[in-house]
Scaffold this motif. Structure first.
Motif, short mmCIF file in Angstrom:
data_model
loop_
_atom_site.label_atom_id
_atom_site.label_comp_id
_atom_site.label_asym_id
_atom_site.label_seq_id
_atom_site.Cartn_x
_atom_site.Cartn_y
_atom_site.Cartn_z
N SER A 5 -2.48 1.92 -6.51
CA SER A 5 -1.10 1.70 -6.91
C SER A 5 -0.80 2.50 -8.16
O SER A 5 -1.51 3.44 -8.49
CB SER A 5 -0.87 0.19 -7.11
OG SER A 5 0.48 -0.09 -7.37
N GLN A 32 -0.05 2.41 -2.29
CA GLN A 32 1.25 1.79 -2.51
C GLN A 32 2.17 2.87 -3.09
O GLN A 32 1.89 3.40 -4.17
CB GLN A 32 1.14 0.60 -3.45
CG GLN A 32 0.29 -0.53 -2.88
CD GLN A 32 0.36 -1.79 -3.72
OE1 GLN A 32 1.27 -1.98 -4.53
NE2 GLN A 32 -0.61 -2.67 -3.52
N ASN A 34 6.31 5.08 -2.89
CA ASN A 34 7.68 5.20 -2.42
C ASN A 34 7.81 6.29 -1.35
O ASN A 34 8.88 6.47 -0.78
CB ASN A 34 8.66 5.45 -3.57
CG ASN A 34 8.31 6.69 -4.38
OD1 ASN A 34 7.73 7.65 -3.88
ND2 ASN A 34 8.67 6.68 -5.66
N SER A 58 7.65 1.27 -0.32
CA SER A 58 8.82 0.53 -0.80
C SER A 58 10.07 1.04 -0.08
O SER A 58 10.36 2.23 -0.08
CB SER A 58 9.00 0.74 -2.31
OG SER A 58 7.87 0.29 -3.02
N HIS A 60 13.93 -0.61 0.03
CA HIS A 60 14.70 -1.76 -0.45
C HIS A 60 16.11 -1.84 0.13
O HIS A 60 16.93 -2.64 -0.34
CB HIS A 60 14.75 -1.74 -1.97
CG HIS A 60 13.39 -1.72 -2.59
ND1 HIS A 60 12.39 -2.57 -2.18
CD2 HIS A 60 12.86 -0.94 -3.56
CE1 HIS A 60 11.30 -2.32 -2.89
NE2 HIS A 60 11.56 -1.34 -3.72
N SER A 67 19.89 1.57 -1.26
CA SER A 67 18.54 1.88 -1.73
C SER A 67 18.56 2.74 -2.99
O SER A 67 17.83 2.46 -3.96
CB SER A 67 17.77 2.59 -0.62
OG SER A 67 16.46 2.90 -1.05
N THR A 71 16.89 1.99 -6.72
CA THR A 71 15.86 2.83 -7.32
C THR A 71 16.39 3.65 -8.49
O THR A 71 15.62 4.10 -9.34
CB THR A 71 15.27 3.80 -6.28
OG1 THR A 71 16.30 4.67 -5.80
CG2 THR A 71 14.66 3.03 -5.12
N ASN A 97 7.76 -2.37 2.52
CA ASN A 97 7.94 -3.50 1.62
C ASN A 97 9.37 -3.54 1.11
O ASN A 97 9.82 -2.65 0.38
CB ASN A 97 6.98 -3.41 0.44
CG ASN A 97 7.15 -4.57 -0.52
OD1 ASN A 97 7.30 -5.71 -0.10
ND2 ASN A 97 7.11 -4.29 -1.81
N CYS A 98 10.11 -4.58 1.52
CA CYS A 98 11.48 -4.77 1.06
C CYS A 98 11.50 -5.92 0.06
O CYS A 98 11.17 -7.07 0.40
CB CYS A 98 12.40 -5.10 2.23
SG CYS A 98 14.10 -5.46 1.74
N VAL A 99 11.85 -5.61 -1.18
CA VAL A 99 11.96 -6.64 -2.21
C VAL A 99 13.40 -7.15 -2.22
O VAL A 99 14.34 -6.40 -2.47
CB VAL A 99 11.59 -6.07 -3.60
CG1 VAL A 99 11.75 -7.15 -4.66
CG2 VAL A 99 10.15 -5.56 -3.59
#
Length: 243
Positions: A5, A32, A34, A58, A60, A67, A71, A97-99
């Protein structure tokens, strides 16, 4: 599984070398990311050739408007999609991964369609909850919406995932919400292990009703930053039927 990460690990010019070394030791490697710089197909190919097993990417929102606003980097949404396409083409497993945050609530229902149509439903969608876990994240309802307001939208999203054959998971552990805030249609108890202790970890809290909840041994509790914004009145003790 060794997870790399950051920061952003794909900015490390030695990343392929690190992945190859870890794979040589018999480890599976996840990055991990983007996936923005992986819009360069050669870069994605190098990571795959080094033995990269999985990318946790990621994503989002389902649109550039949403998005890129989250960001703060215009143009990155389309580059992320291209990066995911390249990773999949080279045989790398992708999890998106959607936060969930106040800024993308209106986009949630379209994410399943995006995955189904752009990637043939191949990546798994991981849902997590935005929280003020560092000093860089403001404690506000704009960042962390009230769970009881969001759960109906999540039910719609999960229904879309099932209709479009998109695999999904989420809410378990410290990146989710207290299990009592989810209905039995969203709870996936087979993915929520028993915790070593019922005591809440640092930054979390439990209240009196948690002591009588049947899932107290699986739930970390409520983030203190969430309680500072929304209080604790949503919490309830789940009965035996949920075990």
């Amino acid at each position: 599984l060794l997870s790399l990460s950051g920061g952003e690990p794909t900015l490390d010019p030695q990343l392929s070398r690190h992945i190859a070394h870890a794979c040589g030791l018999g480890l599976r490697v996840q990055v991990q990311t983007n996936a923005v710089v992986l819009d360069n197909d050669e870069h994605a190919r190098q990571l795959a050739a080094a033995g990269l097993h999985e990318a946790f990417v990621s994503l989002h929102g389902a649109s550039a408007e949403v998005s890129d606003k989250i960001t703060g980097r215009p143009g990155t949404f389309l580059r992320t999609l291209a990066g995911v396409t390249n990773l999949l083409a080279h045989g790398v497993k992708v999890r998106l991964n959607c936060v969930i945050t106040g800024a993308n609530l209106g986009d949630l229902g379209d994410i399943a369609d995006l995955i189904a149509e752009r990637f043939d439903g191949e990546p798994e969608l991981v849902l997590s909850w935005a929280s003020a876990s560092t000093d860089l994240v403001p404690v506000s309802s704009d960042v962390t919406p009230r769970a009881s307001d969001v759960v109906p939208l999540l039910r719609q999203l999960v229904a879309r995932c099932r209709e479009r054959s998109v695999q999904w998971r989420g809410f378990e552990g410290e990146c989710g919400v207290p299990l009592c805030l989810l209905g039995d249609d969203l709870l996936q108890l087979d993915r929520v292990p028993v915790r070593p202790s019922t005591a809440p970890p640092a930054g979390f809290m439990k209240v009196a009703v948690c002591d009588t909840c049947v899932l107290s041994d699986r739930c970390p509790g409520l983030r203190e930053s969430y309680a500072a914004v929304h209080g604790v009145d949503e919490l309830r003790a789940l009965p035996r039927q949920f075990a």
